[in-house]
Motif scaffolding. Structure first.
Motif, short mmCIF file in Angstrom:
data_model
loop_
_atom_site.label_atom_id
_atom_site.label_comp_id
_atom_site.label_asym_id
_atom_site.label_seq_id
_atom_site.Cartn_x
_atom_site.Cartn_y
_atom_site.Cartn_z
N HIS A 105 47.16 59.32 54.64
CA HIS A 105 47.54 59.38 53.23
C HIS A 105 47.27 60.74 52.59
N ASP A 106 46.77 61.70 53.33
CA ASP A 106 46.39 62.99 52.75
C ASP A 106 47.58 63.95 52.66
N TYR A 107 48.54 63.61 51.81
CA TYR A 107 49.74 64.42 51.67
C TYR A 107 49.46 65.75 50.97
N PHE A 108 48.35 65.82 50.24
CA PHE A 108 47.99 67.08 49.58
C PHE A 108 47.65 68.16 50.60
N TRP A 109 47.30 67.76 51.81
CA TRP A 109 46.82 68.67 52.87
C TRP A 109 48.04 69.39 53.45
N THR A 110 48.22 70.64 53.05
CA THR A 110 49.34 71.44 53.56
C THR A 110 48.82 72.70 54.23
N SER A 111 48.32 73.64 53.46
CA SER A 111 47.85 74.91 54.01
C SER A 111 46.38 74.81 54.41
N ILE A 112 46.11 74.87 55.71
CA ILE A 112 44.72 74.80 56.18
C ILE A 112 43.93 76.02 55.73
N THR A 113 44.59 77.16 55.65
CA THR A 113 43.91 78.38 55.20
C THR A 113 43.47 78.23 53.75
N LYS A 114 44.35 77.72 52.91
CA LYS A 114 44.01 77.53 51.50
C LYS A 114 42.87 76.55 51.35
N LEU A 115 42.91 75.47 52.10
CA LEU A 115 41.84 74.47 52.02
C LEU A 115 40.49 75.06 52.41
N ASN A 116 40.48 75.83 53.50
CA ASN A 116 39.21 76.38 53.97
C ASN A 116 38.72 77.54 53.13
N ASN A 117 39.53 78.00 52.20
CA ASN A 117 39.09 79.05 51.28
C ASN A 117 38.64 78.51 49.92
N LEU A 118 38.70 77.19 49.76
CA LEU A 118 38.36 76.60 48.46
C LEU A 118 36.87 76.65 48.15
N TYR A 119 36.06 76.10 49.06
CA TYR A 119 34.64 75.96 48.80
C TYR A 119 33.85 76.26 50.07
N ASP A 120 32.68 76.87 49.90
CA ASP A 120 31.85 77.20 51.06
C ASP A 120 31.28 75.95 51.73
N ASP A 121 31.16 74.86 50.98
CA ASP A 121 30.53 73.66 51.52
C ASP A 121 31.53 72.63 52.05
N MET A 122 32.82 73.00 52.07
CA MET A 122 33.85 72.07 52.54
C MET A 122 34.71 72.74 53.61
N LYS A 123 34.77 72.11 54.79
CA LYS A 123 35.43 72.70 55.94
C LYS A 123 36.46 71.71 56.50
N PHE A 124 37.66 72.19 56.77
CA PHE A 124 38.78 71.35 57.16
C PHE A 124 39.24 71.69 58.58
N ILE A 125 39.33 70.68 59.43
CA ILE A 125 39.68 70.88 60.84
C ILE A 125 41.18 70.72 61.05
N GLN A 126 41.78 71.72 61.66
CA GLN A 126 43.17 71.63 62.12
C GLN A 126 43.36 72.66 63.22
N ASN A 127 43.27 72.21 64.45
CA ASN A 127 43.36 73.06 65.65
C ASN A 127 42.13 73.95 65.80
N ASN A 128 41.11 73.76 64.99
CA ASN A 128 39.91 74.58 65.03
C ASN A 128 38.69 73.67 65.18
N PHE A 129 37.51 74.20 64.97
CA PHE A 129 36.30 73.38 65.01
C PHE A 129 35.25 74.02 64.11
N PHE A 130 34.24 73.23 63.79
CA PHE A 130 33.08 73.74 63.05
C PHE A 130 31.83 73.27 63.80
N THR A 131 30.68 73.66 63.34
CA THR A 131 29.48 73.38 64.11
C THR A 131 28.41 72.67 63.29
N TYR A 132 27.59 71.92 64.01
CA TYR A 132 26.36 71.35 63.48
C TYR A 132 25.29 71.56 64.54
N LYS A 133 24.33 72.42 64.25
CA LYS A 133 23.32 72.80 65.23
C LYS A 133 24.02 73.28 66.51
#
Length: 231
Positions: A83-111
């Motif tokens: 239902h997340d139709y707002f999700w279009t540009s992954i670059t724009k999403l990942n530039n919004l906030y330092d505390d929010m990270k969006f996965i699309q063909n990439n990854f993030f880390t925890y420890k």
């Protein structure tokens, strides 16, 4: 510092999209999420959010929902829901906030863990699975492999996968390409959501198959409270 998970916020702060069709427990569910969240999550914690973030059809509409999430403590890592139709540009999403990270063909880390993922799709075991579903399912397999490969190439061996759709139906003993891919990369845990109401009755909170833990985190299954995955 701990790792938590939750799915299916289904926020609609810019409109009117009641979720109580799935039960009275969904009335004012966003307030339940907020209150439970701030009672257990600190700014040092990380929360995996397995899709269906907002009902908004466009990014401008979704900003109110994203801002609401941003104000919650902790780091948040997301995959896309159906239902997340707002999700279009992954670059724009990942530039919004330092505390929010969006996965699309990439990854993030925890420890020392890589957090990989994709939306997923309906499982081929369903009788309703059609030719057009096959195309989408194959595309999601590619996206998950890209995410996993990016983590492996960066030297990570401990991997957690986030999906929105469940990777299997009730019978976990049956193989499918998504489960095979998860096992190929020796994933430690799989977080998923998507299921609500009566669909949750046959689901177990934790299923272990070939040393992979599958954990359902739909809001109404976990009483709108993020669950701890690990310290």
């Amino acid at each position: 510092m701990s790792l938590y998970a939750i799915a299916d916020f289904h926020l609609a702060l810019s409109g009117d999209k009641p979720m109580d069709i799935f039960g009275d427990n969904w009335i004012n569910h966003h307030e339940k999420i907020k209150n439970n969240w701030i009672n257990i999550i600190t700014k040092e914690d990380t929360v995996l959010v397995a899709g269906d973030i907002s009902w908004s059809m466009h990014m401008d509409e979704g900003m109110k929902d994203l801002e609401w999430i941003h104000k919650l403590p902790g780091t948040k890592i997301f995959v896309k829901g159906n239902h997340d139709y707002f999700w279009t540009s992954i670059t724009k999403l990942n530039n919004l906030y330092d505390d929010m990270k969006f996965i699309q063909n990439n990854f993030f880390t925890y420890k020392d863990y890589a957090i990989c993922g994709t939306r997923g799709w309906v499982s081929p075991e369903y009788e309703s699975f059609k030719v057009h579903d096959e195309k989408i399912y194959k595309r999601e397999l590619i996206r998950l492999r890209l995410s996993l490969d990016s983590a492996i190439k960066s030297g990570y061996t401990n991997i957690i996968v986030m999906l929105h759709y469940p990777p299997f139906v009730e019978d976990i003993t049956k193989n499918n390409e998504l489960v095979d891919l998860i096992e190929e990369y020796r994933v430690k845990k799989v977080i998923y959501g998507h299921l609500h109401g009566p669909a949750l009755q046959k689901i177990k909170a934790l299923v272990i198959r070939n040393e992979v833990e599958y954990i359902i985190t739909s809001c109404d299954y976990i009483n709108f409270t993020p669950i701890k995955i690990m310290n």
